[in-house]
Enzyme design. Structure first.
Site, short mmCIF file in Angstrom:
data_model
loop_
_atom_site.label_atom_id
_atom_site.label_comp_id
_atom_site.label_asym_id
_atom_site.label_seq_id
_atom_site.Cartn_x
_atom_site.Cartn_y
_atom_site.Cartn_z
N SER A 1 45.03 39.46 39.51
CA SER A 1 45.93 38.31 39.48
C SER A 1 46.68 38.20 38.15
CB SER A 1 45.17 37.01 39.75
OG SER A 1 44.17 36.82 38.78
N HIS B 1 42.37 44.32 32.23
CA HIS B 1 41.21 43.66 31.62
C HIS B 1 39.97 44.10 32.35
CE1 HIS B 1 43.19 41.18 34.67
NE2 HIS B 1 41.97 40.83 35.06
N LEU B 2 38.94 44.40 31.58
CA LEU B 2 37.65 44.77 32.15
C LEU B 2 36.81 43.51 32.22
CD1 LEU B 2 35.98 47.27 33.04
CD2 LEU B 2 35.11 47.38 30.70
#
Ligand code: 5GP
Ligand code: ZN
Length: 117
Positions: free
Chosen positions: A98, A103-104
């Site tokens: 989203s 990003h982890l």
């Protein structure tokens, strides 16, 4: 560092939007997810704006390694190294992405089912 002025996570990295700090170095920023899905839910984000995994190139090889090493250290700090945790990187909307700055997710502190939804 390449950034996108309209990107939510670029704004968080530049402290234009507040976040709950977890870790920072030259290449990464990590902060707690605003809507945690488990007792530990940290987002580990490269400072360079890369929209999706599809946009990664060979030049990002070391950066991706750093994301996972940071996850390992943050999991140890959170005390979930042995109980278990997930490292999740959603790519594109169909997989649940989203925010279009990679990003982890580091998620742990509770039992998790498999397969994911
Ligand atoms: P995605 O769905 O792209 O894999 O993950 C985006 C994550 O960012 C979600 O887990 C969501 O809760 C989190 N998030 C969205 N907006 C904010 C925000 O303003 N601050 C923080 N800390 N997390 C956010
Ligand atoms: Zn960005």
């Amino acid at each position: 560092m390449a950034h996108d002025p309209d990107c939510l996570f670029c704004k968080i990295i530049r402290r234009e939007i507040p976040s709950k700090f977890a870790y920072e170095d030259d290449t990464l920023y990590a902060f707690h997810d605003i809507a945690p899905q488990a007792p530990t839910h940290i987002l580990i984000v490269p400072k360079e704006h890369v929209a999706t995994v599809n946009d990664l190139t060979e030049s990002h090889e070391a950066l991706i390694g750093k994301l996972f090493l940071a996850a390992k250290r943050l999991a140890a700090e959170a005390g979930i190294s042995q109980s278990g945790y997930r490292c999740v990187l959603n790519c594109m909307r169909g997989a649940g992405q989203s925010v279009f700055h990679i990003h982890l997710h580091l998620i742990g502190g509770r039992l998790m089912g498999w397969p994911p939804g």
